[in-house]
Design a protein around this motif. Structure first.
Motif, PDB file in Angstrom:
ATOM      1  N   ARG A 166     -52.579  25.578 -45.314  1.00 50.82           N
ATOM      2  CA  ARG A 166     -51.707  26.655 -45.787  1.00 50.82           C
ATOM      3  C   ARG A 166     -51.505  26.549 -47.297  1.00 50.82           C
ATOM      4  N   LYS A 167     -51.283  25.337 -47.798  1.00 49.59           N
ATOM      5  CA  LYS A 167     -51.140  25.132 -49.240  1.00 49.59           C
ATOM      6  C   LYS A 167     -52.399  25.565 -49.981  1.00 49.59           C
ATOM      7  N   SER A 168     -53.551  25.252 -49.403  1.00 52.51           N
ATOM      8  CA  SER A 168     -54.824  25.627 -50.017  1.00 52.51           C
ATOM      9  C   SER A 168     -54.978  27.148 -50.092  1.00 52.51           C
ATOM     10  N   VAL A 169     -54.607  27.829 -49.010  1.00 54.47           N
ATOM     11  CA  VAL A 169     -54.650  29.297 -48.998  1.00 54.47           C
ATOM     12  C   VAL A 169     -53.767  29.845 -50.109  1.00 54.47           C
ATOM     13  N   GLN A 170     -52.535  29.352 -50.171  1.00 46.38           N
ATOM     14  CA  GLN A 170     -51.596  29.842 -51.175  1.00 46.38           C
ATOM     15  C   GLN A 170     -52.091  29.565 -52.594  1.00 46.38           C
ATOM     16  N   LYS A 171     -52.637  28.385 -52.824  1.00 49.12           N
ATOM     17  CA  LYS A 171     -53.148  28.035 -54.154  1.00 49.12           C
ATOM     18  C   LYS A 171     -54.325  28.931 -54.530  1.00 49.12           C
ATOM     19  N   ASP A 172     -55.255  29.126 -53.596  1.00 46.38           N
ATOM     20  CA  ASP A 172     -56.420  29.969 -53.873  1.00 46.38           C
ATOM     21  C   ASP A 172     -56.002  31.392 -54.229  1.00 46.38           C
ATOM     22  N   PHE A 173     -55.087  31.952 -53.470  1.00 42.29           N
ATOM     23  CA  PHE A 173     -54.647  33.312 -53.762  1.00 42.29           C
ATOM     24  C   PHE A 173     -53.872  33.374 -55.077  1.00 42.29           C
ATOM     25  N   PHE A 174     -53.050  32.368 -55.356  1.00 46.65           N
ATOM     26  CA  PHE A 174     -52.302  32.335 -56.599  1.00 46.65           C
ATOM     27  C   PHE A 174     -53.255  32.341 -57.789  1.00 46.65           C
ATOM     28  N   SER A 228     -48.146  34.721 -52.302  1.00 42.02           N
ATOM     29  CA  SER A 228     -48.240  34.612 -50.845  1.00 42.02           C
ATOM     30  C   SER A 228     -46.998  33.949 -50.286  1.00 42.02           C
ATOM     31  N   VAL A 229     -46.645  34.390 -49.106  1.00 50.41           N
ATOM     32  CA  VAL A 229     -45.541  33.809 -48.352  1.00 50.41           C
ATOM     33  C   VAL A 229     -46.079  33.554 -46.956  1.00 50.41           C
ATOM     34  N   CYS A 230     -45.885  32.330 -46.479  1.00 54.40           N
ATOM     35  CA  CYS A 230     -46.367  31.977 -45.148  1.00 54.40           C
ATOM     36  C   CYS A 230     -45.181  31.679 -44.248  1.00 54.40           C
TER      37      CYS A 230
END
Length: 174
Positions: free
Chosen positions: A89-97, A103-105
Motif C-alpha cells: 500500500r505504501k508503494s502504491v501511494q508513493k508511486d502515485f505521489f 491517494s487515500v487508502c
C-alpha cells in the motif's frame, strides 16, 4: 491511463523465504471482453507466476487491469501478511505521489480470496481533488504460496467493473 504500480513486485522482496520451485498456475476465469495478456517469465524470478487481464474502452485505451501473482514461500517461513500488504500500500501511494497524484487508502481489513482468508485494502487516487483511479490489493498465504490479486482502473470503469471483478475473484482456483 492506468499506471499499474510496482506494488505487486514488493511482495517478492518482502517474502524473504522464496524457494526455487515453480509455482503451480492457478485458474482464473477472466470476464468476457477482457484481454488476457501474456506476461513474459522473469528469468531472474522463474518461480513467480503472474496472470493479467485488461479491459479497454471502445477506443482501445486500457481502463482496468486485474492481475494475480503467485510467489512460492520457503517451507516453515512465516509471512507477515499485514506487513506485506502495508508495504504494498505504501508503494502504491508513493508511486502515485511521484506521478502527481494524491491517494487515500482504507484500513487493511479481513477478506477472502478463493477459499483463503486474506487481507485487503483499496486506494482512491485523486488529482486536483478529482477521483481519477482506484486500486485494490488483496493478499493471502496458503502453506508454501503467497497470492496477490490486484485490480486497478479509472474511477468510472472501476465502479462499473465491480461485478465482473467479483465474478473473476470468486472464480479463482488456488
Amino acid at each position: 491511463m492506468i499506471r499499474f504500480c510496482k506494488s505487486l513486485f514488493v511482495l517478492m522482496g518482502l517474502l524473504s523465504g522464496i524457494t526455487c520451485a515453480h509455482a503451480e498456475t492457478p485458474i482464473v476465469t477472466w470476464p468476457d471482453g477482457w484481454e488476457v495478456e501474456a506476461i513474459p517469465q522473469d528469468d531472474a524470478k522463474p518461480q513467480v507466476s503472474r496472470q493479467r487481464a485488461v479491459k479497454s474502452d471502445q477506443g482501445g485505451t486500457p481502463v482496468m487491469v486485474m492481475e494475480l501473482t503467485v510467489t512460492p514461500v520457503e517451507s516453515g517461513h512465516q509471512v507477515n501478511l499485514q506487513g506485506v500488504l502495508l508495504e504494498m500500500r505504501k508503494s502504491v501511494q508513493k508511486d502515485f505521489f511521484q506521478g502527481g497524484y494524491q491517494s487515500v487508502c482504507n484500513k487493511i481489513h479481513p477478506a477472502t480470496l478463493s477459499r483463503l482468508s486474506a487481507l485487503e485494502t483499496t486506494c482512491t487516487i485523486t488529482q486536483n481533488g478529482r477521483h481519477v483511479l482506484s486500486q485494490t490489493l488483496v493478499a493471502a498465504v496458503d502453506g508454501d504460496k503467497a497470492y496477490v490479486f490486484s485490480y486497478a482502473g479509472q474511477a468510472e470503469a472501476y465502479k462499473a467493473s465491480l461485478d465482473e471483478i467479483e465474478v473473476a475473484r470468486n472464480s479463482l482456483k488456488l
